[in-house]
Design a protein around this motif. Sequence first.
Motif, PDB file in Angstrom:
ATOM      1  N   LEU A 184      32.741  22.458  88.376  1.00  0.00           N
ATOM      2  CA  LEU A 184      31.291  22.351  88.431  1.00  0.00           C
ATOM      3  C   LEU A 184      30.818  20.993  87.928  1.00  0.00           C
ATOM      4  N   LEU A 185      31.448  20.495  86.878  1.00  0.00           N
ATOM      5  CA  LEU A 185      31.095  19.175  86.362  1.00  0.00           C
ATOM      6  C   LEU A 185      31.472  18.081  87.364  1.00  0.00           C
ATOM      7  N   ASN A 186      32.590  18.267  88.045  1.00  0.00           N
ATOM      8  CA  ASN A 186      32.965  17.319  89.099  1.00  0.00           C
ATOM      9  C   ASN A 186      31.916  17.287  90.201  1.00  0.00           C
ATOM     10  N   PHE A 187      31.402  18.477  90.550  1.00  0.00           N
ATOM     11  CA  PHE A 187      30.344  18.559  91.561  1.00  0.00           C
ATOM     12  C   PHE A 187      29.087  17.827  91.097  1.00  0.00           C
ATOM     13  N   MET A 188      28.850  17.867  89.793  1.00  0.00           N
ATOM     14  CA  MET A 188      27.676  17.197  89.231  1.00  0.00           C
ATOM     15  C   MET A 188      27.870  15.685  89.115  1.00  0.00           C
ATOM     16  N   GLY A 189      29.027  15.186  89.512  1.00  0.00           N
ATOM     17  CA  GLY A 189      29.265  13.747  89.487  1.00  0.00           C
ATOM     18  C   GLY A 189      30.069  13.263  88.309  1.00  0.00           C
ATOM     19  N   VAL A 190      30.515  14.204  87.443  1.00  0.00           N
ATOM     20  CA  VAL A 190      31.353  13.823  86.293  1.00  0.00           C
ATOM     21  C   VAL A 190      32.809  13.961  86.730  1.00  0.00           C
ATOM     22  N   THR A 191      33.383  12.875  87.184  1.00  0.00           N
ATOM     23  CA  THR A 191      34.729  12.902  87.747  1.00  0.00           C
ATOM     24  C   THR A 191      35.787  12.948  86.647  1.00  0.00           C
ATOM     25  N   SER A 192      37.054  13.135  87.059  1.00  0.00           N
ATOM     26  CA  SER A 192      38.160  13.300  86.108  1.00  0.00           C
ATOM     27  C   SER A 192      38.398  12.053  85.262  1.00  0.00           C
ATOM     28  N   ASP A 193      38.053  10.879  85.804  1.00  0.00           N
ATOM     29  CA  ASP A 193      38.263   9.647  85.045  1.00  0.00           C
ATOM     30  C   ASP A 193      37.011   9.206  84.281  1.00  0.00           C
ATOM     31  N   SER A 194      35.978  10.044  84.268  1.00  0.00           N
ATOM     32  CA  SER A 194      34.744   9.693  83.575  1.00  0.00           C
ATOM     33  C   SER A 194      34.871   9.980  82.079  1.00  0.00           C
ATOM     34  N   PRO A 195      34.375   9.097  81.233  1.00  0.00           N
ATOM     35  CA  PRO A 195      34.402   9.368  79.780  1.00  0.00           C
ATOM     36  C   PRO A 195      33.489  10.533  79.386  1.00  0.00           C
ATOM     37  N   MET A 196      32.625  10.947  80.296  1.00  0.00           N
ATOM     38  CA  MET A 196      31.725  12.072  80.009  1.00  0.00           C
ATOM     39  C   MET A 196      32.410  13.426  80.147  1.00  0.00           C
ATOM     40  N   LEU A 197      33.546  13.482  80.855  1.00  0.00           N
ATOM     41  CA  LEU A 197      34.131  14.776  81.222  1.00  0.00           C
ATOM     42  C   LEU A 197      34.509  15.614  80.007  1.00  0.00           C
ATOM     43  N   HIS A 198      35.252  15.038  79.043  1.00  0.00           N
ATOM     44  CA  HIS A 198      35.730  15.841  77.914  1.00  0.00           C
ATOM     45  C   HIS A 198      34.590  16.417  77.076  1.00  0.00           C
ATOM     46  N   PRO A 199      33.627  15.586  76.608  1.00  0.00           N
ATOM     47  CA  PRO A 199      32.525  16.185  75.825  1.00  0.00           C
ATOM     48  C   PRO A 199      31.665  17.141  76.645  1.00  0.00           C
ATOM     49  N   ALA A 200      31.495  16.863  77.941  1.00  0.00           N
ATOM     50  CA  ALA A 200      30.683  17.743  78.787  1.00  0.00           C
ATOM     51  C   ALA A 200      31.353  19.104  78.952  1.00  0.00           C
TER      52      ALA A 200
END
Length: 508
Positions: A184-200
């Motif tokens: 779901l976060l990937n769909f929202m634009g937070v990709t696997s290499d994004s620094p936002m992914l882990h805290p999100a």
Amino acid sequence: MYWLGDWRRIPICTFFKDARLVFKADSLGREILSIALPAAMALTADPIASLVDTAFIGQIGPIELAAVGVSIALFNQVSRIAIFPLVSVTTSFVAEEDSLSEASPEREDSRCLEAGPPMDAESKELLPQKGGNVHNSDFVGESFNMVKEEHKRRHIPSASSALFIGGILGLIQAIFLIVAAKPLLNFMGVTSDSPMLHPAQQYLTLRSLGAPAVLLSLAMQGVFRGFKDTKTPLYATVAGDVTNIALDPLFMFVFRMGVSGAAIAHVISQYLISAILLWRLLEQVDLIPPSMKHMQFDRFLKNGFLLLMRVIAVTFCVTLAASLAARQGSTSMAAFQVCLQVWLAVSLLADGLAVAGQAILAGAFANKDYDRATATASRVLQMGLVLGLALAFILGTGLHFGAKLFTKDADVLHLIQIGIPFVAATQPLNSLAFVFDGINFGASDFAYSALSMVLVAILSIICLLILSSAGGFIGIWVALTIYMGLRAFAGFSRIGTGSGPWEFLRSS
């Protein structure tokens, strides 16, 4: 001569009826305000708590702020898919049942059940039926389970149904969000290499544990709104949100849990709210129905499905806007999160008027009191417009100075300053759109609300995709302005043309 003598019969004139009385503290004005003010305060309490969360998280850094912004947007939009139909349907059904129950004991003394007052087939289902002597006082007390007695709990079938459905939906939502957090976060634009992914992902997973409490508490708020009691939900919500605000710095900074601490504090507050509301509801309502047939699941499902269509359309628009902001980077998403939270928190003040309009109109339509329905619709719309203009002025002048409460990042602050005019200027449209929603729900006009919103969503999605591509951050807010304008117009056209449940305006 028609225009001179009978102009008031034109449905569109309903919007201007007794406009000079908009500030008058008559019985209708007092009733609206007694429902609307506590409802508005309760509705804005949670977004304000989210704003406090946002302010605390913003002190950690812009990446964490953006990550939590995506997670909150995702959690809220998935929640709305279940919450909005459940709360709206519950409020209308409980208000109808409560209104019918007030008249039933008086009528029953002089006539038998079969010869009772005229009502439609759905309304008859609200009163549990049993055979026997209708003049037997024991039977009357058993047959009309909803009779209000000072020291006796009432049977309100819709209340039992709402809690059962809310509990099930809450469990489903929690499991879904925990299992599908990363996709779901990937769909929202937070990709696997994004620094936002882990805290999100961390924040979303922990906050999802509170989904059952969120659904249950909001279902119970719908019941209390149907009773025209918006003070109880206010007290419970304030208690929970004060707890949330107190626990935020403790978990985040003292225990050094960061965004996880913010999520845990929020979950604890939601379970506290749910416990308080359940305790108060059990004092007033017997939540164990006489039998399963009284739960009226078919009625909930039919109208709930219509509102589900509507809320999916609304959810997709707002979620798409957040996704498009996230795709532009963490700076754009952080600024969008702040603007969106302010936009929603302030706009929800008008939702208090929508709740008041829905509760009063549901009772008026159940009793076929069309004069009261017309007066209520006119008054809440006029109040909504005045409120929207006041909010536009306050935000337009005050938000420039308050932006630094959320972040110290210069780039994020620059984008927030760009978004402020849109947040302020759309307030009159937002207020009217929310009030129109409440009016349509009060009239049980669920089919029109659903179908018109689907059409609005299609047009708005096209605008979002085109304008975000051409104008970036500004384009997203221009598209959201168009979206709210279309929502307000859809509500305006229903009453303005005197169609659907408002057909009586043509001959009144």
